[in-house]
Design a protein around this motif. Structure first.
Motif, mmCIF file in Angstrom:
data_model
loop_
_atom_site.group_PDB
_atom_site.id
_atom_site.type_symbol
_atom_site.label_atom_id
_atom_site.label_comp_id
_atom_site.label_asym_id
_atom_site.label_seq_id
_atom_site.Cartn_x
_atom_site.Cartn_y
_atom_site.Cartn_z
ATOM 1 N N ALA A 53 0.851 -1.193 0.000
ATOM 2 C CA ALA A 53 0.000 0.000 0.000
ATOM 3 C C ALA A 53 0.880 1.234 0.000
ATOM 4 O O ALA A 53 1.981 1.235 0.563
ATOM 5 C CB ALA A 53 -0.921 0.012 1.218
ATOM 6 N N THR A 54 0.401 2.286 -0.640
ATOM 7 C CA THR A 54 1.164 3.524 -0.695
ATOM 8 C C THR A 54 0.253 4.729 -0.852
ATOM 9 O O THR A 54 -0.819 4.628 -1.453
ATOM 10 C CB THR A 54 2.170 3.497 -1.866
ATOM 11 O OG1 THR A 54 2.928 4.706 -1.878
ATOM 12 C CG2 THR A 54 1.442 3.355 -3.205
ATOM 13 N N ASN A 55 0.690 5.854 -0.280
ATOM 14 C CA ASN A 55 -0.007 7.121 -0.511
ATOM 15 C C ASN A 55 0.805 8.007 -1.448
ATOM 16 O O ASN A 55 0.492 9.182 -1.630
ATOM 17 C CB ASN A 55 -0.262 7.854 0.815
ATOM 18 C CG ASN A 55 1.019 8.200 1.550
ATOM 19 O OD1 ASN A 55 2.122 7.903 1.083
ATOM 20 N ND2 ASN A 55 0.898 8.841 2.693
ATOM 21 N N GLY A 106 4.825 5.503 -9.691
ATOM 22 C CA GLY A 106 5.259 5.708 -11.080
ATOM 23 C C GLY A 106 6.181 6.904 -11.196
ATOM 24 O O GLY A 106 7.215 6.856 -11.892
ATOM 25 N N LYS A 107 5.846 7.974 -10.497
ATOM 26 C CA LYS A 107 6.695 9.170 -10.502
ATOM 27 C C LYS A 107 8.011 8.894 -9.782
ATOM 28 O O LYS A 107 9.073 9.371 -10.209
ATOM 29 C CB LYS A 107 5.955 10.322 -9.833
ATOM 30 C CG LYS A 107 6.687 11.650 -9.904
ATOM 31 C CD LYS A 107 5.855 12.774 -9.295
ATOM 32 C CE LYS A 107 6.599 14.100 -9.372
ATOM 33 N NZ LYS A 107 5.800 15.209 -8.787
ATOM 34 N N GLU A 137 10.348 7.255 -12.129
ATOM 35 C CA GLU A 137 10.968 8.238 -13.027
ATOM 36 C C GLU A 137 12.089 8.993 -12.325
ATOM 37 O O GLU A 137 13.097 9.350 -12.944
ATOM 38 C CB GLU A 137 9.908 9.220 -13.526
ATOM 39 C CG GLU A 137 8.839 8.593 -14.411
ATOM 40 C CD GLU A 137 7.752 9.585 -14.792
ATOM 41 O OE1 GLU A 137 7.866 10.768 -14.374
ATOM 42 O OE2 GLU A 137 6.804 9.200 -15.491
ATOM 43 N N GLU A 138 11.905 9.234 -11.014
ATOM 44 C CA GLU A 138 12.915 9.979 -10.242
ATOM 45 C C GLU A 138 14.023 9.072 -9.712
ATOM 46 O O GLU A 138 14.905 9.536 -8.976
ATOM 47 C CB GLU A 138 12.227 10.696 -9.074
ATOM 48 C CG GLU A 138 11.226 11.755 -9.513
ATOM 49 C CD GLU A 138 10.395 12.281 -8.349
ATOM 50 O OE1 GLU A 138 10.446 11.650 -7.254
ATOM 51 O OE2 GLU A 138 9.705 13.300 -8.513
ATOM 52 N N LYS A 139 13.963 7.778 -10.039
ATOM 53 C CA LYS A 139 14.971 6.801 -9.635
ATOM 54 C C LYS A 139 15.018 6.587 -8.118
ATOM 55 O O LYS A 139 16.057 6.207 -7.557
ATOM 56 C CB LYS A 139 16.378 7.214 -10.128
ATOM 57 C CG LYS A 139 16.475 7.527 -11.599
ATOM 58 C CD LYS A 139 16.152 6.322 -12.464
ATOM 59 C CE LYS A 139 16.350 6.638 -13.954
ATOM 60 N NZ LYS A 139 15.973 5.487 -14.819
ATOM 61 N N THR A 140 13.888 6.803 -7.446
ATOM 62 C CA THR A 140 13.829 6.560 -5.996
ATOM 63 C C THR A 140 13.055 5.279 -5.683
ATOM 64 O O THR A 140 12.925 4.921 -4.503
ATOM 65 C CB THR A 140 13.184 7.753 -5.265
ATOM 66 O OG1 THR A 140 11.895 8.000 -5.822
ATOM 67 C CG2 THR A 140 14.046 8.998 -5.389
ATOM 68 N N PHE A 141 12.531 4.630 -6.709
ATOM 69 C CA PHE A 141 11.862 3.339 -6.526
ATOM 70 C C PHE A 141 12.175 2.478 -7.738
ATOM 71 O O PHE A 141 12.108 2.933 -8.887
ATOM 72 C CB PHE A 141 10.342 3.523 -6.385
ATOM 73 C CG PHE A 141 9.651 2.349 -5.758
ATOM 74 C CD1 PHE A 141 9.536 2.248 -4.379
ATOM 75 C CD2 PHE A 141 9.129 1.311 -6.538
ATOM 76 C CE1 PHE A 141 8.910 1.165 -3.786
ATOM 77 C CE2 PHE A 141 8.511 0.221 -5.965
ATOM 78 C CZ PHE A 141 8.398 0.146 -4.576
ATOM 79 N N ARG A 142 12.507 1.217 -7.489
ATOM 80 C CA ARG A 142 12.921 0.316 -8.571
ATOM 81 C C ARG A 142 11.759 0.016 -9.501
ATOM 82 O O ARG A 142 10.666 -0.367 -9.057
ATOM 83 C CB ARG A 142 13.462 -0.994 -7.998
ATOM 84 C CG ARG A 142 14.789 -0.860 -7.275
ATOM 85 C CD ARG A 142 15.248 -2.233 -6.822
ATOM 86 N NE ARG A 142 15.486 -3.125 -7.951
ATOM 87 C CZ ARG A 142 16.679 -3.459 -8.424
ATOM 88 N NH1 ARG A 142 17.761 -2.952 -7.857
ATOM 89 N NH2 ARG A 142 16.815 -4.297 -9.432
#
Length: 453
Positions: A280-282, A286-287, A290-295
């Motif tokens: 779950a996430t708030n 996807g963004k 793009e910012e390379k903070t999530f694989r």
């Protein structure tokens, strides 16, 4: 109001109050002991009860508590000495309408009596203009009648039939964990549901928390620890706030999801991973990709099936059933019996944008129950308005009109009393004065009690 019960062991005070009320045309009942007073209360059903805090055989707060347990009606005014503050607070918490200090000032008693009469009339009026809450909701169920909520329920039914990973998206407070638990109970109700808040665990402890560790794996590992993935068995692992997962740990989680196996920290034995993963996430993953903070590869592994929960402001049809559900649950939790909501409050709840979503609604109702002395919900309306205080009266007043300090104080006290609907406790908090001081000001300025404004 026709019948008044006085319970006080001071014969002079009891006789004084008896003559005072009889002179006003009331039927007066008198008792000098707690248990006898309770018996009269049960038998005679008085409209108002003046109850001393310290009386023989059963003190005032205990009399009040027993009366409330038995569902006895009547507005209670506690009579107290200054050193009985703790007992007085206990009585107010148990449902007393107000209190008077000894020696009793008859002017203050007059004001209090008038206030209670008006409040009783207001309650009767609100009872006719209120929404009676339903008690049909079951615990821990998804509540709502909007099209969006029905779509969420349909999605839960579909995904619960397969062991696939699920990603739940939604703002904070929308009920993401409830959706995850509902999926779990629909699919594997006998298996464990393991919830992990990824934002609450320090990064260097996360691996040990999820995978477990062997004895001696690192300093302080004095014995083997079973990780949450292992505890989950064939149930569900719920990864809340997955967007907060450290980037270096994301690769390790991805391998678990791909290979369906893991090792304890410091171990060599490979353990199978058979649980379903619900994340779950708030945040916008996807963004973040793009910012390379999530694989990106982990993102695609998690989003096999996505359930989006709209904010409460986009499904206002759910506000009333959610209000019913929370009031029923909070009534049980807080030992209250609130079963009516004034229509004006209901409209305010439906019109508010709820930036904190369902969680904020629950907190507003919890505060409302604290403020509600009877079966009609009282809300702190200030928490349902985003705009600032009404300054119209000040802005429209010519600058060249100078008024006395007394006029300014009188107008301000009157404004605060109207705002709090003559709730002395709330008014005293806002004004920063004690109740005796407030009553003296009301008497000095001859402020008319008006709960309709």
């Amino acid at each position: 109001m026709k019948k008044i019960l006085v319970v006080d062991d001071d014969p002079f005070l009891a006789r004084t109050l008896e003559l005072y009320f009889r002179g006003k045309g009331y039927e007066v009942l008198v008792s000098n002991a707690g248990r006898r007073g309770l018996e009269i209360w049960q038998k005679e059903d008085p409209d108002m009860i003046l109850l001393d805090v310290q009386i023989p055989d059963l003190d005032g707060p205990d009399v009040l508590a027993k009366a409330k347990e038995e569902g006895l009606k009547g507005d209670v005014i506690m009579i107290t000495a200054f050193h009985d503050t703790e007992a007085t607070l206990k009585a107010i918490g148990a449902g007393a309408a107000d209190y008077l200090y000894k020696p009793i000032d008859l002017n203050s008693l007059d004001l209090l009596l008038e206030k209670i009469v008006v409040q009783r009339k207001q309650r009767e009026r609100l009872a006719k203009l209120s929404y009676v809450i339903s008690e049909s909701h079951k615990p821990d169920q998804i509540i709502g009648r909007s099209a969006a909520t029905l779509e969420i329920i349909k999605a839960i039914v579909r995904v619960s039939q397969t062991p696939t990973s699920v990603l739940i998206e939604g703002e904070t407070g929308t009920g993401k964990e409830l959706v995850a638990r509902t999926i779990h109970h629909a699919a594997t109700p006998e298996e464990p549901f393991i919830a992990i808040n990824c934002a609450a665990i320090v990064g260097n402890l996360l691996e040990s928390e999820l995978f477990g560790h062997e004895k001696g794996a690192f300093t302080g590992a004095v014995q083997r620890k079973i990780g949450k993935l292992e505890y989950a068995g064939q149930g569900t692992v719920f990864l809340d706030e997955i967007g907060e997962l450290p980037l270096e740990f994301q690769a390790k989680l991805l391998r678990v999801l791909q290979e369906r196996e893991f090792q304890r920290v410091g171990g060599v034995k490979t353990l199978p991973f058979n649980a379903r993963v619900i994340a779950a996430t708030n945040r916008d993953l996807g963004k973040m990709v793009e910012e390379k903070t999530f694989r990106e590869d982990l993102y695609f592994r998690l989003k096999v099936f996505i359930i989006r929960i709209p904010p409460l402001r986009e499904r206002r049809e759910d506000i009333v059933p959610l209000t019913e559900y929370f009031l029923n649950r909070l009534n049980q939790e807080m030992h209250k019996r609130v079963c009516r909501i004034p229509n004006t409050y209901l409209k305010a709840l439906e019109a508010y944008d709820w930036p904190g979503n369902v969680r904020e609604l629950q907190n507003v109702l919890r505060r409302g129950l604290i403020l509600s002395p009877n079966d009609v919900l009282e809300l702190d309306e200030g928490c349902l308005h985003s705009s600032g205080p009404d300054k119209a009266s000040d802005e429209n007043r010519p600058d060249d009109i100078l008024r006395s300090l007394e006029d300014v104080e009188r107008e301000h006290i009157s404004k605060v009393l109207r705002h709090t609907k003559w709730n002395y406790g709330e008014a005293c908090k806002i004004l920063g004065v004690t109740r005796p001081t407030l009553r003296k000001k009301i008497n000095d300025y001859q402020l008319p009690i008006d709960l309709e404004s």
